[in-house]
Design an enzyme around this catalytic site. Structure first.
Site, PDB file in Angstrom:
ATOM      1  N   HIS A 103      44.291  45.922  41.244  1.00 20.97           N
ATOM      2  CA  HIS A 103      43.521  45.236  42.294  1.00 20.97           C
ATOM      3  C   HIS A 103      44.112  45.476  43.677  1.00 20.97           C
ATOM      4  O   HIS A 103      43.852  44.703  44.594  1.00 20.97           O
ATOM      5  CB  HIS A 103      43.464  43.731  42.019  1.00 20.97           C
ATOM      6  CG  HIS A 103      42.531  43.356  40.911  1.00 20.97           C
ATOM      7  ND1 HIS A 103      42.807  43.636  39.595  1.00 20.97           N
ATOM      8  CD2 HIS A 103      41.325  42.739  40.917  1.00 20.97           C
ATOM      9  CE1 HIS A 103      41.815  43.195  38.835  1.00 20.97           C
ATOM     10  NE2 HIS A 103      40.896  42.659  39.607  1.00 20.97           N
ATOM     11  N   GLU A 138      29.023  47.990  37.360  1.00 25.64           N
ATOM     12  CA  GLU A 138      29.044  48.679  38.658  1.00 25.64           C
ATOM     13  C   GLU A 138      28.347  50.029  38.612  1.00 25.64           C
ATOM     14  O   GLU A 138      27.621  50.393  39.531  1.00 25.64           O
ATOM     15  CB  GLU A 138      30.489  48.854  39.150  1.00 25.64           C
ATOM     16  CG  GLU A 138      31.126  47.578  39.688  1.00 25.64           C
ATOM     17  CD  GLU A 138      31.779  46.734  38.590  1.00 25.64           C
ATOM     18  OE1 GLU A 138      31.761  47.168  37.416  1.00 25.64           O
ATOM     19  OE2 GLU A 138      32.290  45.642  38.911  1.00 25.64           O
TER      20      GLU A 138
END
Lengths: 325, 372
Positions: free
Chosen positions: A129, A60
């Site tokens: 998450h 990322e």
């Protein structure tokens, strides 16, 4: 009117813009051959080819920075994060590069980039998450932060975000991708920075954005049954925030609840509370209330999920408290 | 394309074994119609009088400009963090002579020399160091954030290694547009330990991006020597981990840098992707103005000063009789004038109006800033 899914609305927005402007490309993990982790980009590789729909490695920081570099050199990338939880690995490039370069260069290098993907919790996914960073990104000048709550808004706002000449953080939800809603065939754009009154009312103002708008609207329907008329405002973007629409509504209803999926400290609701007390102090008939998540990481068990998130019941209870019903 | 021959073998190359192994690779990629003998002859005559005079003048400007910068910093005319390039000039000079005007440059915060070599005027650079509105970033960037879109200078970046993915992205945009521009992305030995570098190297090789990664290895990441940060002392080996063509280069000579960059640029323009050049250089001054550099010996600094890049170019000019003493005097005077005028320009320029705090933050003209 035609009914489509939220994910289809997003796909239409990207595809229409990519047909219109050959400088737009999409990159991210699983966006091409896998057709998107949540099938948002389904079919886009077939239509636009591998030059414009680009699978990245799981890196990322690297691909966010490459995206910003692409934008520095005249193209308009859309960078997908599989979730914004993973954007933390890339946050240096978002905050230190995307948000700063236009200013540091004295207005020479603007960064027309969209970082998009799902935000927030999506069931029993555990703490790493299940986070919402809308307020983190909204804190940073140089960025715009858009959080659409339904398919119609998602399409119109994403098209605007792609055309925007500044970096836009565009936050979706795993739990909304399958939501269906009316989306016209003909082209439309929705401006960034204008809130939308999703339901008018007279007794209380409820402000929210993104997925939690569903809670706000359901709670308003419940309150209606008890003769409490709630006005429900969807901020649509949390940088900039359309304070005027909120303040105007509070001057009418004299009561305000803000709900959001965020930890309470320094949340969007904190910010709105400040602005409303500053600008509508004499109009308030009750303390401003906010409903955020619990001030904890989100644990796995279903009981934690229920206790963690804003709920219809909490909104109804607090609305009754402050309307003295 | 001038000076594009691979065979130049410089005895000063730091890793002789490595460069011999590279030689085999290079021979394979030489066009068949040029004979070996011709190549050797051309390589020996590779550099012209203009090359040497150009390098000398360019490097002298960097050196004198920064000597003045140090003085002005002491007088508190220049504030903030300020990192001098003195000693490393051959890296930029040797790069610039090997690339084209439409190629792109991006670097870290030790960026004065890169900006000047890209063609940004000494006036605009000095004014930026002063924080004046006439600076190349309108007083909004300062020493670490010089920029000029007009000169294809993509900045001046302050987070170690942060410019590495940006450089790859700039190159990716040129690849997408289908031109044959290359991007030269500079960083220091400290940045070689950042995750951003490794992620970027992987993708740059995967996508064959037209980028040249120039690691300016000056031996110290601020005050920490390379040896104290890693077991992999040869930074070019990091490139090999991604199967990226990589080599170490003597960075005290413009010739070696030029050859290495030229070869890398050819590779990039041919669509063969990135190169890592670990260019071994040395900074005479501390990491920044506040660093007394006590982590190294005076003898070490003196050893490197014997290999001073400007003196080396001067020696070649003298030995080849490319110029006489009068020319050196003229250049010295010319550059002194440029530097002094840049100081006058900066002194006499206004600071930005405080209202400028709200400009250039968003490209959108009417962004509603929170103002209470």
């Amino acid at each position: 009117m035609r009914i489509i899914q939220y994910r289809e609305a997003l796909r239409e927005a990207m595809s229409e813009e990519m047909r219109r402007d050959s400088n737009i490309l999409l990159m991210g993990e699983e966006v091409a051959e896998y057709n998107g982790a949540y099938k948002v980009s389904q079919g886009m590789l077939d239509e636009f080819g591998e030059k414009r729909v680009i699978d990245t490695p799981i890196a990322e920081l690297g691909f966010a920075g490459i995206g910003v570099g692409i934008a520095m050199n005249g193209l308009r990338p859309i960078v997908e994060f599989m979730t914004f939880n993973f954007s933390l690995v890339a946050i240096d490039q978002i905050i230190n590069s995307a948000a700063k370069l236009y200013q540091m260069s004295g207005g020479q290098f603007n960064i027309p980039i969209v970082f998009r993907g799902p935000t927030g919790s999506a069931g029993q996914l555990g703490a790493q998450h299940s986070q919402a960073f809308e307020n983190w990104y909204a804190n940073c000048p140089g960025l715009k932060v858009v959080v659409p709550s339904n398919p119609y808004d998602a399409k119109g706002l994403l098209k605007t975000a792609i055309r925007d000449n500044d970096p836009v953080i565009f936050m979706e939800s795993e739990q909304m991708y399958g939501d269906k809603g009316e989306v016209p065939e003909e082209e439309y754009l929705i401006p960034i920075g204008k809130a939308d009154i999703k339901k008018s009312g007279t007794d209380i103002t409820i402000v929210s954005f993104g997925k939690i708008m569903k809670v706000a609207l359901s709670a308003a329907a419940e309150l209606e049954k008890e003769n409490i008329s709630a006005e429900v405002i969807d901020l649509r973007s949390v940088r900039p925030i359309d304070y005027n629409t909120v303040i105007k509504s509070v001057k009418k209803t004299n009561r305000l609840i803000i709900l959001e999926e965020a930890w309470p400290l320094a949340s969007i609701s904190t910010e709105i509370s400040y602005m409303v007390q500053k600008n509508a102090f004499d109009y308030l008939d009750a303390p401003i209330r906010r409903i955020t998540t619990a001030d904890t990481p989100l644990g796995y068990a279903p009981t934690f999920v229920a206790a963690f998130l804003p709920s219809i019941e909490k909104v109804v209870r607090i609305a009754k408290e402050i309307t003295y019903a | 394309m001038a000076n594009s021959f691979y065979l130049y073998q410089n005895p000063a190359r730091l890793d002789v074994k490595h460069s011999f192994s590279k030689l085999n690779l290079k021979l394979c990629s030489i066009p068949k119609f040029i004979s070996f003998a011709v190549l050797v002859k051309m390589a020996k005559n590779n550099f012209t009088k203009e090359n040497y005079l150009g390098w000398y003048e360019q490097m002298l400007l960097m050196r004198r400009f920064e000597e003045k910068t140090a003085q002005l910093y002491g007088q508190q005319k220049i504030k903030g963090f300020c990192h001098l390039y003195i000693g490393q000039e051959a890296v930029v000079a040797g790069t610039m002579s090997a690339i084209r005007k439409d190629d792109k440059i991006i670097t870290a915060y030790r960026d004065h020399a890169h900006a000047l070599a890209c063609g940004i005027s000494a006036d605009a650079v000095m004014a930026e160091l002063f924080g004046k509105v006439t600076g190349c970033s309108k007083g909004k960037g300062g020493s670490m954030h010089l920029f000029s879109k007009e000169h294809n200078f993509f900045g001046g970046h302050g987070i170690v290694g942060g410019q590495i993915p940006l450089g790859a992205g700039i190159a990716m945009a040129d690849q997408y547009k289908g031109n044959d521009n290359v991007t030269v992305c500079y960083f220091g030995d400290g940045a070689a330990r950042q995750g951003a570098l490794h992620e970027t190297f992987n993708m740059a090789m995967l996508w064959k991006l037209p980028v040249i990664f120039v690691c300016e290895n000056n031996g110290y990441a601020m005050g920490t020597s390379v040896e104290r940060t890693t077991n992999v002392l040869d930074i070019f080996n990091i490139g090999n981990a991604y199967h990226m063509p990589s080599e170490s280069v003597d960075g005290m000579q413009c010739e070696t840098v030029h050859h290495a960059v030229n070869e890398a640029a050819l590779r990039a323009r041919n669509g063969d992707g990135p190169t890592l050049l670990e260019i071994r250089t040395y900074r005479y001054r501390g990491h920044s103005m506040s660093d007394p550099a006590k982590y190294r010996s005076k003898e070490e600094v003196e050893e490197y000063k014997k290999k001073d890049p400007i003196e080396q170019v001067k020696a070649t000019i003298v030995s080849k009789k490319y110029a006489d003493e009068k020319w050196f005097e003229e250049i010295e005077n010319k550059i002194e004038k440029i530097v002094l005028e840049s100081v006058d320009f900066a002194e006499n320029s206004p600071f930005p109006d405080p209202s400028e705090i709200y400009t250039d933050v968003y490209a959108e003209p009417d962004y509603p800033f929170i103002n209470e």
